[in-house]
Design a protein around this motif. Sequence first.
Motif, PDB file in Angstrom:
ATOM      1  N   THR A   1       2.593  11.805  22.768  1.00  0.00           N
ATOM      2  CA  THR A   1       2.490  13.121  23.396  1.00  0.00           C
ATOM      3  C   THR A   1       2.171  14.163  22.333  1.00  0.00           C
ATOM      4  O   THR A   1       2.349  13.922  21.133  1.00  0.00           O
ATOM      5  CB  THR A   1       3.808  13.499  24.099  1.00  0.00           C
ATOM      6  N   GLY A   2       1.712  15.333  22.770  1.00  0.00           N
ATOM      7  CA  GLY A   2       1.403  16.401  21.836  1.00  0.00           C
ATOM      8  C   GLY A   2      -0.012  16.281  21.304  1.00  0.00           C
ATOM      9  O   GLY A   2      -0.845  15.527  21.808  1.00  0.00           O
ATOM     10  N   ARG A   3      -0.291  17.048  20.243  1.00  0.00           N
ATOM     11  CA  ARG A   3      -1.636  17.150  19.688  1.00  0.00           C
ATOM     12  C   ARG A   3      -1.611  16.914  18.177  1.00  0.00           C
ATOM     13  O   ARG A   3      -0.622  17.222  17.509  1.00  0.00           O
ATOM     14  CB  ARG A   3      -2.215  18.542  19.975  1.00  0.00           C
ATOM     15  N   SER A   4      -2.688  16.369  17.648  1.00  0.00           N
ATOM     16  CA  SER A   4      -2.850  16.176  16.207  1.00  0.00           C
ATOM     17  C   SER A   4      -4.187  16.761  15.776  1.00  0.00           C
ATOM     18  O   SER A   4      -5.211  16.476  16.402  1.00  0.00           O
ATOM     19  CB  SER A   4      -2.794  14.682  15.841  1.00  0.00           C
ATOM     20  N   ARG A   5      -4.178  17.530  14.726  1.00  0.00           N
ATOM     21  CA  ARG A   5      -5.408  18.142  14.241  1.00  0.00           C
ATOM     22  C   ARG A   5      -6.272  17.126  13.507  1.00  0.00           C
ATOM     23  O   ARG A   5      -5.817  16.028  13.164  1.00  0.00           O
ATOM     24  CB  ARG A   5      -5.093  19.329  13.332  1.00  0.00           C
ATOM     25  N   ARG A   6      -7.508  17.504  13.270  1.00  0.00           N
ATOM     26  CA  ARG A   6      -8.483  16.615  12.664  1.00  0.00           C
ATOM     27  C   ARG A   6      -8.034  16.120  11.285  1.00  0.00           C
ATOM     28  O   ARG A   6      -8.181  14.936  10.954  1.00  0.00           O
ATOM     29  CB  ARG A   6      -9.825  17.345  12.559  1.00  0.00           C
ATOM     30  N   ALA A   7      -7.473  16.998  10.461  1.00  0.00           N
ATOM     31  CA  ALA A   7      -7.039  16.616   9.115  1.00  0.00           C
ATOM     32  C   ALA A   7      -5.960  15.543   9.157  1.00  0.00           C
ATOM     33  O   ALA A   7      -5.909  14.658   8.293  1.00  0.00           O
ATOM     34  CB  ALA A   7      -6.525  17.843   8.363  1.00  0.00           C
ATOM     35  N   GLU A   8      -5.082  15.605  10.174  1.00  0.00           N
ATOM     36  CA  GLU A   8      -4.011  14.624  10.283  1.00  0.00           C
ATOM     37  C   GLU A   8      -4.573  13.234  10.571  1.00  0.00           C
ATOM     38  O   GLU A   8      -4.154  12.232   9.975  1.00  0.00           O
ATOM     39  CB  GLU A   8      -3.034  15.039  11.386  1.00  0.00           C
ATOM     40  N   TYR A   9      -5.543  13.161  11.480  1.00  0.00           N
ATOM     41  CA  TYR A   9      -6.135  11.869  11.846  1.00  0.00           C
ATOM     42  C   TYR A   9      -6.835  11.236  10.648  1.00  0.00           C
ATOM     43  O   TYR A   9      -6.627  10.060  10.332  1.00  0.00           O
ATOM     44  CB  TYR A   9      -7.121  12.045  12.998  1.00  0.00           C
ATOM     45  N   TRP A  10      -7.699  12.005   9.969  1.00  0.00           N
ATOM     46  CA  TRP A  10      -8.472  11.434   8.873  1.00  0.00           C
ATOM     47  C   TRP A  10      -7.610  11.141   7.659  1.00  0.00           C
ATOM     48  O   TRP A  10      -7.926  10.236   6.876  1.00  0.00           O
ATOM     49  CB  TRP A  10      -9.630  12.363   8.525  1.00  0.00           C
ATOM     50  N   SER A  11      -6.521  11.878   7.465  1.00  0.00           N
ATOM     51  CA  SER A  11      -5.597  11.560   6.381  1.00  0.00           C
ATOM     52  C   SER A  11      -4.959  10.198   6.620  1.00  0.00           C
ATOM     53  O   SER A  11      -4.866   9.363   5.711  1.00  0.00           O
ATOM     54  CB  SER A  11      -4.501  12.629   6.277  1.00  0.00           C
ATOM     55  N   PHE A  12      -4.520   9.969   7.863  1.00  0.00           N
ATOM     56  CA  PHE A  12      -3.926   8.674   8.201  1.00  0.00           C
ATOM     57  C   PHE A  12      -4.932   7.549   8.001  1.00  0.00           C
ATOM     58  O   PHE A  12      -4.624   6.508   7.405  1.00  0.00           O
ATOM     59  CB  PHE A  12      -3.434   8.688   9.650  1.00  0.00           C
ATOM     60  N   LEU A  13      -6.159   7.728   8.486  1.00  0.00           N
ATOM     61  CA  LEU A  13      -7.166   6.675   8.406  1.00  0.00           C
ATOM     62  C   LEU A  13      -7.540   6.363   6.957  1.00  0.00           C
ATOM     63  O   LEU A  13      -7.613   5.194   6.559  1.00  0.00           O
ATOM     64  CB  LEU A  13      -8.413   7.089   9.186  1.00  0.00           C
ATOM     65  N   CYS A  14      -7.760   7.391   6.142  1.00  0.00           N
ATOM     66  CA  CYS A  14      -8.174   7.183   4.752  1.00  0.00           C
ATOM     67  C   CYS A  14      -7.092   6.483   3.934  1.00  0.00           C
ATOM     68  O   CYS A  14      -7.377   5.540   3.183  1.00  0.00           O
ATOM     69  CB  CYS A  14      -8.545   8.519   4.106  1.00  0.00           C
ATOM     70  N   VAL A  15      -5.849   6.929   4.069  1.00  0.00           N
ATOM     71  CA  VAL A  15      -4.759   6.306   3.310  1.00  0.00           C
ATOM     72  C   VAL A  15      -4.558   4.866   3.761  1.00  0.00           C
ATOM     73  O   VAL A  15      -4.315   3.967   2.934  1.00  0.00           O
ATOM     74  CB  VAL A  15      -3.453   7.115   3.462  1.00  0.00           C
ATOM     75  N   THR A  16      -4.671   4.609   5.077  1.00  0.00           N
ATOM     76  CA  THR A  16      -4.517   3.240   5.576  1.00  0.00           C
ATOM     77  C   THR A  16      -5.581   2.319   5.001  1.00  0.00           C
ATOM     78  O   THR A  16      -5.285   1.187   4.592  1.00  0.00           O
ATOM     79  CB  THR A  16      -4.605   3.223   7.114  1.00  0.00           C
ATOM     80  N   ILE A  17      -6.825   2.781   4.946  1.00  0.00           N
ATOM     81  CA  ILE A  17      -7.910   1.957   4.392  1.00  0.00           C
ATOM     82  C   ILE A  17      -7.676   1.658   2.915  1.00  0.00           C
ATOM     83  O   ILE A  17      -7.838   0.522   2.460  1.00  0.00           O
ATOM     84  CB  ILE A  17      -9.264   2.665   4.599  1.00  0.00           C
ATOM     85  N   VAL A  18      -7.269   2.682   2.151  1.00  0.00           N
ATOM     86  CA  VAL A  18      -7.012   2.480   0.720  1.00  0.00           C
ATOM     87  C   VAL A  18      -5.870   1.490   0.514  1.00  0.00           C
ATOM     88  O   VAL A  18      -5.954   0.580  -0.326  1.00  0.00           O
ATOM     89  CB  VAL A  18      -6.699   3.823   0.035  1.00  0.00           C
ATOM     90  N   LEU A  19      -4.795   1.637   1.282  1.00  0.00           N
ATOM     91  CA  LEU A  19      -3.664   0.713   1.163  1.00  0.00           C
ATOM     92  C   LEU A  19      -4.052  -0.704   1.566  1.00  0.00           C
ATOM     93  O   LEU A  19      -3.598  -1.683   0.955  1.00  0.00           O
ATOM     94  CB  LEU A  19      -2.499   1.203   2.028  1.00  0.00           C
ATOM     95  N   LEU A  20      -4.887  -0.833   2.594  1.00  0.00           N
ATOM     96  CA  LEU A  20      -5.321  -2.153   3.045  1.00  0.00           C
ATOM     97  C   LEU A  20      -6.155  -2.852   1.974  1.00  0.00           C
ATOM     98  O   LEU A  20      -5.994  -4.059   1.736  1.00  0.00           O
ATOM     99  CB  LEU A  20      -6.123  -2.021   4.342  1.00  0.00           C
ATOM    100  N   ILE A  21      -7.047  -2.105   1.318  1.00  0.00           N
ATOM    101  CA  ILE A  21      -7.845  -2.677   0.228  1.00  0.00           C
ATOM    102  C   ILE A  21      -6.932  -3.130  -0.920  1.00  0.00           C
ATOM    103  O   ILE A  21      -7.113  -4.223  -1.493  1.00  0.00           O
ATOM    104  CB  ILE A  21      -8.875  -1.655  -0.272  1.00  0.00           C
ATOM    105  N   ALA A  22      -5.941  -2.300  -1.244  1.00  0.00           N
ATOM    106  CA  ALA A  22      -5.005  -2.656  -2.311  1.00  0.00           C
ATOM    107  C   ALA A  22      -4.223  -3.920  -1.953  1.00  0.00           C
ATOM    108  O   ALA A  22      -3.975  -4.784  -2.805  1.00  0.00           O
ATOM    109  CB  ALA A  22      -4.054  -1.492  -2.587  1.00  0.00           C
ATOM    110  N   CYS A  23      -3.834  -4.041  -0.680  1.00  0.00           N
ATOM    111  CA  CYS A  23      -3.079  -5.220  -0.236  1.00  0.00           C
ATOM    112  C   CYS A  23      -3.941  -6.479  -0.285  1.00  0.00           C
ATOM    113  O   CYS A  23      -3.456  -7.566  -0.620  1.00  0.00           O
ATOM    114  CB  CYS A  23      -2.550  -5.002   1.177  1.00  0.00           C
ATOM    115  N   ILE A  24      -5.224  -6.359   0.050  1.00  0.00           N
ATOM    116  CA  ILE A  24      -6.127  -7.517  -0.007  1.00  0.00           C
ATOM    117  C   ILE A  24      -6.278  -7.994  -1.453  1.00  0.00           C
ATOM    118  O   ILE A  24      -6.268  -9.202  -1.729  1.00  0.00           O
ATOM    119  CB  ILE A  24      -7.497  -7.148   0.593  1.00  0.00           C
TER     120      ILE A  24
END
Length: 225
Positions: free
Chosen positions: A103-126
């Motif tokens: 519920t609620g709203r998330s701004r654009r910066a919040e979405y892309w921050s989550f996506l970018c950090v997740t991708i970097v962490l996933l690469i590090a884990c691989i």
Amino acid sequence: MRGEVLKPDDREGPGLILGEDGRRYLFTAARVHKGASLAPGHAVDFIPLGEDARDIYLLAAPAASPAPSIRLPAQEVPAASARSDGLFTYYFRAVTRDYFRFTGRSRRAEYWSFLCVTIVLLIACIILDTYLSEAFFGLDIGGEPDFTPMTSALLYIYSIVPSLSITVRRLHDQGMSGWMLLINFIPYLGGLILFILMFFDSHRQPNKHGPSPKYGPAQTVDVFS
């Protein structure tokens, strides 16, 4: 996040700020930018971390008396968007407090921050899994590490729910239903359409999902944040 000072930091205890999300946050004078003195009624901008308010900026003091003014049309009122909470703050909030929040709203910066950090962490884990696989499982017939996704698989599974919830809140931020997430199942085009929608800016006006997390009630200029 913006808020209003309810109580200053004094000998009776830490100060108290009422955030625009309706929650109350504790603060100390050491967290106020440039040592500004806060009093009840002051408008502030701050970063919420748990029950505490950090990096507090004084925005305005309460007016002593209303002064007559000429009201300009909404599009002519200069204003600024709320300051971004930062890359890692957005990510940490998405995978903890807002993990199951659809519920609620998330701004654009919040979405892309989550996506970018997740991708970097996933690469590090691989990369980490490559070394762990070689250390624990050795090499295959071709002399390559027998790759086993251990940490990367755990991170991927853990990130499924917050990625769905933050995408739904991003759709809400543009006045759309969270069920629009299902267009991702349209072959070839669905995922691309949803990806493009994530680039659109927040709607300035409040909608049925709440006020804009970026603009609040103000009319502001369009910036990519």
